[in-house]
Write a protein that holds these residues in place. Structure first.
Motif, short mmCIF file in Angstrom:
data_model
loop_
_atom_site.label_atom_id
_atom_site.label_comp_id
_atom_site.label_asym_id
_atom_site.label_seq_id
_atom_site.Cartn_x
_atom_site.Cartn_y
_atom_site.Cartn_z
N THR A 1 1.05 -1.32 0.24
CA THR A 1 -0.20 0.02 -0.42
C THR A 1 0.86 1.34 0.32
OG1 THR A 1 -0.03 -0.17 2.19
CG2 THR A 1 -2.26 -0.98 1.14
N ARG B 1 -1.29 -7.34 1.10
CA ARG B 1 -2.54 -6.17 1.81
C ARG B 1 -2.74 -4.88 0.73
NH1 ARG B 1 -5.87 -3.97 5.25
NH2 ARG B 1 -4.46 -4.91 6.71
N PRO C 1 -3.91 -1.63 -1.55
CA PRO C 1 -4.37 -0.38 -1.80
C PRO C 1 -6.15 -0.64 -1.76
CG PRO C 1 -2.64 -0.55 -3.22
CD PRO C 1 -2.72 -1.14 -2.98
N GLU C 2 -6.98 0.60 -0.82
CA GLU C 2 -8.39 0.61 -0.65
C GLU C 2 -8.29 0.44 -2.13
OE1 GLU C 2 -12.09 3.24 0.89
OE2 GLU C 2 -9.54 3.13 1.15
N GLY C 3 -9.68 -0.58 -2.96
CA GLY C 3 -9.95 -0.33 -3.80
C GLY C 3 -9.41 -0.76 -4.79
N TRP C 4 -8.53 -1.75 -4.90
CA TRP C 4 -8.36 -2.40 -5.82
C TRP C 4 -8.40 -3.65 -5.87
CZ3 TRP C 4 -2.25 -1.20 -6.95
CH2 TRP C 4 -1.49 0.00 -7.49
N ASP D 1 -11.37 -6.21 2.98
CA ASP D 1 -11.42 -4.87 3.68
C ASP D 1 -8.97 -4.96 2.88
OD1 ASP D 1 -12.85 -4.61 4.98
OD2 ASP D 1 -11.94 -5.28 6.99
N GLY D 2 -9.62 -5.54 1.64
CA GLY D 2 -8.00 -4.69 0.91
C GLY D 2 -7.38 -6.33 1.39
#
Length: 658
Positions: A68, A194, A196-199, A212-213
């Motif tokens: 991330t 983990r 990044p958000e939305g990937w 949650d990623g």
């Protein structure tokens, strides 16, 4: 932070560093020639790196990666490794699959800490092999926690870019440490990552959860993990291209969503690719196959094979400007063929126990060369390349090797072995040095030669297709890799068409000297011949993308893609004979400010005249004027039909109906 624990073994290793100067100063110490012998001769406890054994590693390694930190391009790794008390060695992968050389970027690994029993355990890098880290596990410690960072690069000047604001290419082998002493397929790893958000992402690994990623995968052996990279991104799409079921997919990431726009007609061509590969090989050695495709100029360029996937990058406009991508459409067919040739079946000397046992490259001309051949053939059979594109591509290859002087001193086979010095290490005067990529493209000419020889010898009843099906297409559904040797290759060819295949291959692989020639017999036997022309068709321009700056077959150099810098000086060509080496910049042509168009016009105007071509060159603060007595015009390779002969190229490139 817990205090550093210096065990007795590690302390002895650290203190032993003072013994080296003493050895140099003592005239009574005998010279030793082996590094390990030298280590034994010194008063030090130099650990040996355990040889890999085919036995299960006890327990499962828990592996977590965090990708991330896009702005700083840092990949953080956290591993929990089951251990027992005593000496232990952790290895960082050195010999990376598909690189055919010791290219593991350990220089980018930092922050390595090891914790056991709540306290830090000191490690010591091996004094001979910098990819090995020695530990001494204290009594009572049953697992260690290993943390480090992979400091990925912002540009591709030394190592390729794997992180951008919109894409991450996670290659597990570049961010993992594993225990020495075991085969890679005997070490179990439970991996998670983990994002990044939305990937979203594509990989051949089996996902158990994605919440949650954090993507968590089914435990697998280390071999399978390393063989299953990931493309993840903010803009992602997964598309089924398997006409017979949901087993082959395009996983596309891009710099922006609008680039992920393949049309129905384009996708149909990739479905044709899957169909034509099935008809060629007659078997599949995967449960599913994932093309990982990056449409980007920010991520580093790659085309890398895996058993159930491949890593591929193309321009962002690959689908949206389809006509301009003609020269790049052979990449996915090439990497797909590797699932059969290079992964399921591969040279025996590349079936190594783990990633720190040196591989050998003696059969790269099969591993890569025949894959290059079948990749071009499948591109044509599927329609990804038209027949005209396929012929133009073959002409470019034939012209390059027909004009290559390097075979005067260096045989094709040596480019296999040379590759161990580093994956495609560039050198000065590439036409003389020979490129390590020769085992791709020149070897493809050898396999065309073999194909047409079989066709001619059997009155076109058999072909190299029969060899591919018998050699690579056996045991449908079996994944376990199998090695092959030169002798097995020869026997399989003889089973299709009896011939002196050992002599045939050795003659072409080992040819060297002033009389050595490029292996162009297959082109002639296919009913075509190489000629030279001074202008290109639109199709030829699409294949020979740098043609506007390419003067290698006329003046003996090219202009770099972004400047007027002279490059690729052809050995013993016109520029070379004028004493021009690498590094000069073209300033003017016949008194006119230079660019590629001005130079092309000057070469064309001088054709058949007594006019000399005058170039003003600059290197640093030096200027130089040189005059070329060259009057043969621009020269580009082209294949033309031999009148009255059978067009075997048309037959080779025609789609198979069954």
């Amino acid at each position: 932070m817990p205090p550093i624990r210096l065990t007795a073994t590690v302390l002895a290793l650290l203190l032993a560093g003072t013994a080296l100067p003493a050895l140099a100063q003592n005239p009574g110490t005998p010279w030793v020639t082996d590094a390990r012998e030298a280590a034994v001769a010194l008063p030090r406890a130099q650990p040996l790196i355990p040889e890999p054994e085919d036995k299960p590693y006890p327990g499962v390694i828990q592996y977590r990666a965090d990708v991330t930190d896009l702005e700083r391009r840092i990949i953080s790794v956290h591993q929990t490794v089951p251990v027992s008390a005593g000496p232990m060695t952790l290895l960082y992968p050195r010999f990376l699959p598909g690189n055919h050389a010791g290219t593991g970027p350990i220089q980018l690994i930092a922050g390595l800490t090891v914790i056991g029993g709540g306290e830090r355990i000191e490690w010591l890098r091996d004094t001979i092999d910098p990819y090995a880290f020695h530990l001494d596990i204290p009594v009572g410690v049953s697992e260690i926690v290993v943390d480090f960072q992979w400091l990925t690069q912002p540009d591709s000047s030394q190592w390729r870019v794997v992180m951008t604001p919109a894409i991450v290419n996670m290659e597990w082998e570049k961010a993992i440490l594993y225990p020495a002493g075991y085969f890679a397929n005997q070490i179990q790893v439970a991996a998670s990552i983990r994002l990044p958000e939305g990937w979203n992402y594509g990989t051949a690994l089996t996902t158990t959860t994605f919440t949650d990623g954090v993507a968590t995968f089914e435990p697998s052996d280390l071999y399978t993990l390393v063989d299953s990279p990931m493309f993840a991104g903010a803009h992602f799409r997964r598309i089924d291209i398997d006409p017979t079921g949901n087993s082959v997919h395009l996983n596309i990431v891009a710099d922006s969503t609008e680039n992920i726009a393949p049309t129905a007609d384009q996708l149909a061509l990739y479905e044709n690719l899957v169909t034509q590969a099935d008809r060629l090989f007659g078997a599949r050695h995967f449960d599913h196959y994932e093309f990982l495709v990056g449409l980007t100029r920010q991520l580093g360029g790659i085309g890398l094979e895996h058993h159930r996937s491949s890593e591929n990058t193309m321009s962002p406009e690959f689908f949206t400007d389809w006509s301009a991508s003609a020269g790049d459409r052979g990449l996915l067919p090439h990497e797909y063929v590797h699932s059969w040739n290079g992964k399921f079946r591969r040279p025996a000397d590349e079936l190594t126990a783990n990633y720190n046992v040196p591989s050998q490259n003696t059969l790269l001309w099969v591993y890569e060369g025949q894959t290059e051949y079948w990749g071009d053939v499948l591109a044509a059979r599927s329609g990804l390349a038209t027949r005209d594109v396929a012929v133009a591509n073959l002409a470019a290859i034939a012209g390059f090797y027909d004009a290559q002087p390097g075979r005067q001193w260096r045989a094709l086979h040596d480019t296999n072995n040379h590759n161990l010095l580093g994956y495609r290490v560039p050198g000065q005067y590439p036409s003389w040095m020979r490129a390590t990529g020769d085992y791709y493209r020149e070897s493809a000419l050898i396999w065309l030669d073999a194909d047409t020889l079989i066709r001619e010898g059997t009155r076109d009843r058999k072909s190299l297709d029969d060899f591919a099906r018998a050699f690579f297409g056996v045991d449908d559904g079996v994944f376990t890799p199998r090695g092959y040797t030169f002798q097995e290759l020869v026997e399989a060819l003889n089973a299709v068409y009896p011939h002196d295949w050992a002599g045939f291959l050795r003659d072409r692989l080992d040819a060297v000297g002033p009389d050595a020639r490029a292996p162009l017999d297959g082109i002639t036997r296919a009913g075509w011949q190489l000629t030279w022309v001074d202008s290109l068709t639109p199709v030829e321009k699409s294949v020979q993308g740098g043609w506007t700056r390419d003067f290698q077959y006329s003046l003996g150099f090219t202009l770099s893609a972004t400047s007027n810098r002279l490059a690729n000086i052809r050995w013993d060509g016109p520029a070379f004979r004028l004493g021009i080496g690498e590094g000069w910049e073209l300033v003017a042509v016949n008194g006119t400010a230079a660019d590629a168009g001005v130079l092309r016009d000057a070469v064309t105007a001088a054709k058949g005249t007594e006019t000399r071509i005058e170039l003003l060159l600059k290197s640093g603060d030096r200027y130089r004027t040189v005059a070329f007595d060259y009057r043969d015009g621009l020269r580009y390779p082209r294949l033309v039909r031999i009148e009255g002969t059978r067009d075997r190229l048309a037959e080779i490139y025609a789609p198979r109906r069954r």
